[in-house]
Write an enzyme that holds these catalytic residues in place. Structure first.
Site, mmCIF file in Angstrom:
data_model
loop_
_atom_site.group_PDB
_atom_site.id
_atom_site.type_symbol
_atom_site.label_atom_id
_atom_site.label_comp_id
_atom_site.label_asym_id
_atom_site.label_seq_id
_atom_site.Cartn_x
_atom_site.Cartn_y
_atom_site.Cartn_z
ATOM 1 N N GLY A 141 103.785 -11.184 45.460
ATOM 2 C CA GLY A 141 102.474 -11.004 44.847
ATOM 3 C C GLY A 141 101.980 -9.594 45.064
ATOM 4 N N GLU A 145 95.301 -7.175 50.804
ATOM 5 C CA GLU A 145 96.221 -6.064 51.066
ATOM 6 C C GLU A 145 95.508 -4.902 51.746
ATOM 7 O OE1 GLU A 145 99.323 -6.679 50.741
ATOM 8 O OE2 GLU A 145 98.920 -8.578 49.737
ATOM 9 N N GLU A 194 99.206 -11.894 58.473
ATOM 10 C CA GLU A 194 98.933 -12.651 57.256
ATOM 11 C C GLU A 194 97.711 -13.558 57.362
ATOM 12 O OE1 GLU A 194 100.036 -11.768 54.643
ATOM 13 O OE2 GLU A 194 101.945 -10.780 55.064
ATOM 14 N N MET A 213 102.426 -6.081 48.276
ATOM 15 C CA MET A 213 102.993 -5.613 49.545
ATOM 16 C C MET A 213 102.181 -4.441 50.061
ATOM 17 S SD MET A 213 105.199 -6.068 51.862
ATOM 18 C CE MET A 213 105.488 -5.116 53.351
ATOM 19 N N GLU A 214 101.851 -4.507 51.355
ATOM 20 C CA GLU A 214 100.876 -3.608 51.960
ATOM 21 C C GLU A 214 101.486 -2.331 52.524
ATOM 22 O OE1 GLU A 214 102.176 -6.484 55.255
ATOM 23 O OE2 GLU A 214 101.789 -6.580 53.116
ATOM 24 N N ASN A 215 102.313 -1.634 51.779
ATOM 25 C CA ASN A 215 102.838 -0.366 52.275
ATOM 26 C C ASN A 215 101.674 0.548 52.652
ATOM 27 O OD1 ASN A 215 105.580 -1.126 51.076
ATOM 28 N ND2 ASN A 215 104.289 -1.036 49.259
ATOM 29 N N HIS A 270 95.367 -5.405 55.361
ATOM 30 C CA HIS A 270 96.646 -5.138 56.021
ATOM 31 C C HIS A 270 96.765 -3.698 56.521
ATOM 32 C CE1 HIS A 270 98.886 -8.787 55.867
ATOM 33 N NE2 HIS A 270 98.982 -8.862 54.553
#
Length: 577
Positions: free
Chosen positions: A17, A52, A74, A19-21, A55
């Site tokens: 869904g 996100e 999470e 991604m928290e780069n 994060h």
């Protein structure tokens, strides 16, 4: 903010869904709506964006030492998605959506035989991949909501700030967070952690017939509220709430007289709630008259859980939906309720009654579409459900074909965009009311990446034995299929619940899954094993496979065990109707 910049990119065919780069969050492009979208969809997107963003601290600035503490990122991000939505956006009913949708995911996952503690035992990376689930996300966020109530919001955020300050750019465990929260609050967080983070399952809360005792299974400490509602001129009106702390299996309570006694009013704890007989009668009569969206969401959740558990008959549940869903003002609750009702018909209604129930449901959702407010999110939710229902019953095929062809007017205010057209096209294809050439013509209208995916699903959904066989072979053997094309092929194969077209492949499924798990990528293998699990009329095939494959990879067995449990629930609930 520790990362200097904050960019967001939307990625085609993304496995995740989002991604928290750090400083660059990647999202699936499905969050860029190309057609009409309901407020529930926009709220869901806002929640993901905020999740996100959280994060950047929970997971990036401070990262768990090992996957056993995956919840340290999470669960917190899931909690913050709803909290920040309420605090900082127009989606002030975010906790109502959370109670009705996210917690439903947690309840379902937590009742599977593969459930695990929020702080999980993760032996390897393959196990870690499967723990991005309803326990780690939604149950973790649910119990965090109770933790915030337990220590106080100010102390919770003060402890979080100290935790980030002490461990920035480092790795942590559960104990590090407990130390910070206990210092900030002065409360015994360790005992709370033992009861909530290191156990599995959930309590079920009920009132006895006299409403003098609050009873819980699987006892845990709960701080909750019982809301009391009275019927006044046909409407349920809140009269008061009684705060209760419970630990034991039975707790005496003193409650004023009320037509509806709602355990866990305000959604402060994580537990399944049962309505007593008098309360059930009250919500049957007046559920949609309750003013507060969160309260209505909690009642709908209680009704759904009772139906899933075989405690409330499917027919009675569907009648409540038929009576009160058209008046539901929160489109997120409405969409979830309609989806649950459709699932009930196709999984829980007794076999002998299902055809009639499907016809009734199509009539219900068509009436809902005609009666919905012009141009509203509710109108769009009903229109989408028309497509879902029409795949199983063809009573409105002529009207749907006419609207799609422009020969009949669409309901006023309804945006018949590409996404909705494909939902209706797939329904007609599944019911045998569209030819391959007509489906190709629809692709000509929408020759985009999304249109090609929908075109593949609609072609595979046609109720022809050779079409379904070709879809089956493509799913397993065509290595050129992208993730989304594979999913579309699987959806087409399963469309309409047509066991007469799919039952012949049951044994082949169990012969193939171990090889697929060993030879395909994990994402492709998960879609094959989960998506093509057969809805058999008994558990014999799956039980035989599990017995004969004790040495299969644990992650593969987990998926099969979970699907087996879901099938067993379907069979049980149908048997008690």
């Amino acid at each position: 903010y520790p990362w200097g910049k904050y960019d967001q990119i939307f990625v085609p065919e993304y496995n995740l869904g989002a991604m928290e780069n750090p400083g660059l969050v990647t999202f699936t492009e499905s969050y860029v709506f190309r057609g009409a979208a309901t407020d529930a969809q926009r709220e869901g997107r806002a929640n993901t964006i905020l999740h996100e963003m959280a994060h950047m601290w929970f997971g990036d600035l401070v990262t768990m030492t090992w996957w056993a503490d995956l919840w340290l990122k999470e669960s917190f991000a899931d909690y913050m998605g709803a909290h920040a939505s309420v605090a900082a956006t127009r989606f002030t009913d975010a906790w109502a959506s959370f109670a009705n949708r996210r917690k439903a995911w947690a309840y379902e996952q937590d009742q599977l035989p593969t459930t695990h503690p929020i702080v999980a035992d993760i032996p390897d990376l393959e196990a870690a991949k499967l723990n991005f689930d309803g326990i780690t996300y939604a149950k973790g966020a649910s119990v965090l909501k109770q933790l915030v109530a337990f220590v106080g919001e100010d102390a919770f955020f003060a402890g979080a700030r100290a935790y980030f300050r002490d461990h920035e750019f480092g790795n942590t465990t559960l104990d590090d967070l407990i130390v910070a929260l206990e210092a900030a609050s002065g409360r015994d967080v360790r005992a709370w952690s033992t009861a909530w983070l290191e156990t599995t399952g959930m309590s079920t809360l009920t009132l006895d017939d006299e409403r003098a005792t609050l009873v819980q299974t699987d006892p845990r400490p709960h701080r909750l509220r019982v809301g009391l509602y009275a019927l006044e001129d046909g409407s349920l009106v809140r009269s008061c709430g009684i705060d209760v702390d419970i630990v034991d299996e039975r707790t005496p309570v003193e409650l004023p007289d009320a037509d509806l006694a709602l355990i866990n009013d305000g959604d402060l704890t994580y537990a399944k709630v049962r309505l007593d007989a008098r309360s059930l009668k009250a919500v049957e009569r007046a559920l949609s008259t309750i003013d507060d969206a969160l309260t209505r969401g909690l009642v709908w959740s209680a009704l759904w859980n009772a139906t899933r558990d075989g405690k409330l008959s499917a027919v009675r549940y569907l009648e409540i939906v038929r009576r009160h869903a058209p008046a539901e003002r929160n489109v997120g609750i409405l969409a979830g309720t309609l989806a649950n009702a459709a699932f009930t018909i196709n999984h829980f209604v007794a076999d002998a009654d299902r055809e009639d129930a499907r016809a009734m449901w199509l009539a219900t959702v068509w009436e809902g579409l005609e009666g919905a407010e012009v141009g509203s999110g509710a109108q769009l939710a009903w229109a989408r459900q028309v497509g879902s229902a029409a795949a199983y019953a063809n009573g409105r095929a002529g009207e749907i074909r006419g609207i799609l062809a422009g020969e009949r007017p669409a309901p006023e205010g309804l945006s018949l965009d590409a996404d909705l057209r494909w939902i209706w096209v797939r329904a007609l294809a599944t019911a045998g009311d569209l030819s391959a050439d007509e489906i190709d013509e629809e692709k000509g209208r929408d020759d985009t990446m999304s249109g090609r995916i929908e075109h593949r699903a609609a072609l595979a959904a046609r109720p022809d034995a050779e079409v379904r066989r070709e879809a089956w072979d493509q799913a397993w053997n065509d290595l050129s299929l992208t993730n989304d094309h594979l999913s579309a092929t699987i959806e087409g194969f399963r469309a309409g619940g047509r066991r007469d077209l799919t039952a012949s492949f049951d044994a082949d499924y169990f012969a193939r899954i171990r090889g697929a798990w060993e030879n395909r990528s994990i994402e492709i293998a998960r879609r094959l094993v989960g998506g093509l699990f057969p809805q058999t009329e008994s558990l014999d095939l799956v039980d035989g496979w599990l017995e004969q494959n004790l040495d299969a990879p644990a992650s593969l067995r987990r998926i099969v065990i979970e699907r087996r449990d879901q099938l067993a629930r379907d069979l049980y609930v149908r048997s008690v109707q």
